[in-house]
Design a protein around this motif. Structure first.
Motif, PDB file in Angstrom:
ATOM      1  N   ILE A 130       0.809  -1.174   0.016  1.00 42.96           N
ATOM      2  CA  ILE A 130       0.014   0.070   0.045  1.00 42.96           C
ATOM      3  C   ILE A 130       1.003   1.288   0.052  1.00 42.96           C
ATOM      4  O   ILE A 130       1.876   1.354   0.856  1.00 42.96           O
ATOM      5  CB  ILE A 130      -1.017   0.036   1.083  1.00 42.96           C
ATOM      6  CG1 ILE A 130      -1.898  -1.050   1.150  1.00 42.96           C
ATOM      7  CG2 ILE A 130      -1.814   1.241   1.441  1.00 42.96           C
ATOM      8  CD1 ILE A 130      -3.075  -1.286   2.113  1.00 42.96           C
ATOM      9  N   ASP A 131       0.788   1.985  -1.087  1.00 43.18           N
ATOM     10  CA  ASP A 131       1.418   3.159  -1.392  1.00 43.18           C
ATOM     11  C   ASP A 131       1.145   4.521  -0.493  1.00 43.18           C
ATOM     12  O   ASP A 131      -0.058   4.548  -0.031  1.00 43.18           O
ATOM     13  CB  ASP A 131       1.570   3.468  -2.863  1.00 43.18           C
ATOM     14  CG  ASP A 131       2.891   4.305  -3.304  1.00 43.18           C
ATOM     15  OD1 ASP A 131       3.491   4.802  -2.501  1.00 43.18           O
ATOM     16  OD2 ASP A 131       2.922   4.474  -4.426  1.00 43.18           O
ATOM     17  N   ASP A 132       1.778   5.253  -0.241  1.00 50.06           N
ATOM     18  CA  ASP A 132       1.355   6.613   0.459  1.00 50.06           C
ATOM     19  C   ASP A 132       0.653   6.524   1.558  1.00 50.06           C
ATOM     20  O   ASP A 132      -0.226   7.096   1.920  1.00 50.06           O
ATOM     21  CB  ASP A 132       0.730   7.432  -0.744  1.00 50.06           C
ATOM     22  CG  ASP A 132       1.248   7.901  -2.041  1.00 50.06           C
ATOM     23  OD1 ASP A 132       2.488   7.759  -2.095  1.00 50.06           O
ATOM     24  OD2 ASP A 132       0.695   8.034  -2.982  1.00 50.06           O
ATOM     25  N   PHE A 133       0.999   5.287   2.267  1.00 50.51           N
ATOM     26  CA  PHE A 133       0.176   4.741   3.437  1.00 50.51           C
ATOM     27  C   PHE A 133       0.229   5.992   4.629  1.00 50.51           C
ATOM     28  O   PHE A 133       1.145   6.856   4.750  1.00 50.51           O
ATOM     29  CB  PHE A 133       0.607   3.763   4.258  1.00 50.51           C
ATOM     30  CG  PHE A 133      -0.267   3.147   5.247  1.00 50.51           C
ATOM     31  CD1 PHE A 133      -1.261   2.380   4.971  1.00 50.51           C
ATOM     32  CD2 PHE A 133       0.029   3.597   6.651  1.00 50.51           C
ATOM     33  CE1 PHE A 133      -2.227   2.035   5.791  1.00 50.51           C
ATOM     34  CE2 PHE A 133      -1.014   2.862   7.459  1.00 50.51           C
ATOM     35  CZ  PHE A 133      -2.035   2.144   6.999  1.00 50.51           C
ATOM     36  N   ALA A 146      10.030   3.399   4.081  1.00 47.28           N
ATOM     37  CA  ALA A 146       9.880   4.576   4.311  1.00 47.28           C
ATOM     38  C   ALA A 146      10.238   5.425   3.070  1.00 47.28           C
ATOM     39  O   ALA A 146      11.191   5.062   2.344  1.00 47.28           O
ATOM     40  CB  ALA A 146      10.819   5.122   5.443  1.00 47.28           C
ATOM     41  N   GLU A 147       9.356   6.330   2.541  1.00 43.92           N
ATOM     42  CA  GLU A 147       9.734   6.744   1.231  1.00 43.92           C
ATOM     43  C   GLU A 147      10.229   8.282   1.539  1.00 43.92           C
ATOM     44  O   GLU A 147       9.882   8.766   2.377  1.00 43.92           O
ATOM     45  CB  GLU A 147       8.433   7.235   0.257  1.00 43.92           C
ATOM     46  CG  GLU A 147       7.629   6.036   0.090  1.00 43.92           C
ATOM     47  CD  GLU A 147       6.366   6.467  -0.584  1.00 43.92           C
ATOM     48  OE1 GLU A 147       6.132   5.678  -1.913  1.00 43.92           O
ATOM     49  OE2 GLU A 147       5.627   7.220  -0.252  1.00 43.92           O
ATOM     50  N   GLY A 148      11.044   8.810   0.530  1.00 40.81           N
ATOM     51  CA  GLY A 148      11.372  10.047   0.515  1.00 40.81           C
ATOM     52  C   GLY A 148      12.633  10.301   1.597  1.00 40.81           C
ATOM     53  O   GLY A 148      12.348  11.416   2.243  1.00 40.81           O
TER      54      GLY A 148
HETATM   55 CA    CA Z   1       4.437   6.829  -2.621  1.00 45.79          CA
END
Ligand code: CA
Ligand code: C2E
Ligand code: CA
Ligand code: CA
Length: 279
Positions: free
Chosen positions: A178-181, A235-237
């Protein structure tokens, strides 16, 4: 001052009409873009947080438009979702990402996972599972090397059908994330019913974690909940060393961001990965 004010107004006015014009150019450009080979994928490494081992890469769509130049995905994907072009484009992305991932193992880069972003429309179209199987078969890629990233907005609507589709994909051995959770649909109960493997913590929380105690609490809560449910967290970004340290302290398992590597064209990624493996 009056003159400056008028100039400001005029340039603002110009920007607005340029935007509208560009929207039209984007809209009209989407249809021929596939045949004209204007799309490509860039790959951004995903690493384990503790040892820095490379586990795979996220495939990110790039569009080189003949007159607009490089159009960012945040600009054209919403348009492609409105016009429905995202279904055909998404099919191309799946095929291309699977072919590239099959190359990685042929080049001796090990068993890396390629993560592909899916639009909610691709699920509603109903042919997704068939396209995914075809992409894997044509590329000769093992299903466990493909991960599909869905956003929380995909989970709104006909959840019974969606749960069925996800279960079918999962049964093939494909991984789900699940993206941008944390940014979307707030009902967490769906997490128990969906066969997901991974939550990707949206970069907005990661960015402000060190200055904003609330964001740090959100990241901590997501990581703990995920651990309780047996899910991994990416963790993104992650842009700074202090983000890395804070995430490590919170028990996050995987990371992705400019601090490690930017998205790269396919060849550059393969070189980067080979370098990383000490080849
Ligand atoms: Ca994302
Ligand atoms: P996303 O799925 O959340 O992808 C992560 C975005 O964050 C990418 O932007 C990536 O380049 C950027 N990023 C990575 N590390 C960092 C960092 O350390 N700092 C910052 N500030 N940004 C970082 P990109 O490539 O511009 O893609 C934007 C969005 O477009 C994606 O967000 C995704 O929602 C969508 N997208 C991209 N490719 C596809 C695709 O093939 N299909 C669909 N449906 N959507 C796509
Ligand atoms: Ca993504
Ligand atoms: Ca995003």
């Amino acid at each position: 001052a009056k003159e400056a004010g008028r100039n400001t107004f005029r340039s603002h006015h110009l920007d607005v009409s340029t935007d509208v014009l560009n929207d039209l150019v984007i809209r009209n450009g989407l249809r021929p873009a596939l045949e004209r080979n204007e799309f490509s994928l860039h790959y951004q490494p995903i690493l384990t947080l503790d040892s820095g081992a490379l586990i795979g890469a996220e495939a990110l769509l790039r569009w080189q438009h003949p007159t607009l130049g490089n159009v960012p995905p945040d600009r054209f994907i919403p348009v492609a979702e409105l016009t429905g072009h995202i279904v055909g484009i998404g099919e191309w992305v799946l095929g291309e990402a699977c072919r590239e991932a099959a190359n990685w193992s042929r080049r001796g880069l090990g068993e890396l996972t390629v993560s592909v972003n899916l639009s909610p429309l691709q699920f509603r179209h109903g042919t997704l599972e068939a396209h995914v199987s075809a992409a894997l078969a044509e590329a000769g890629l093992s299903a466990r090397c493909l991960e599909l990233e869905i956003t929380e907005s995909t989970l709104i609507g006909d959840t019974a059908t969606l749960v069925g589709q996800l279960a079918n994909l999962k049964a093939q051995g494909i991984r789900l994330a699940i993206d941008d959770f944390g940014t979307g649909y707030s009902c967490l109960a769906y997490l128990r019913r969906l066969p997901v493997d991974r939550l990707k913590i949206d970069r907005s929380f990661v960015a402000d974690m060190s200055q904003d105690a609330d964001d740090a609490s959100i990241v901590r809560a997501i990581v703990q909940m995920a651990a309780g449910l047996g899910l991994r967290t990416t963790a993104e970004g992650v842009e700074e060393a202090h983000h890395h340290d804070a995430l490590k302290a919170l028990g996050c398992t995987e990371v992705q961001g400019y601090h490690y590597a930017r998205p790269m064209p396919a060849d550059a990624f393969a070189c980067w990965a080979a370098d990383r493996l000490g080849q």
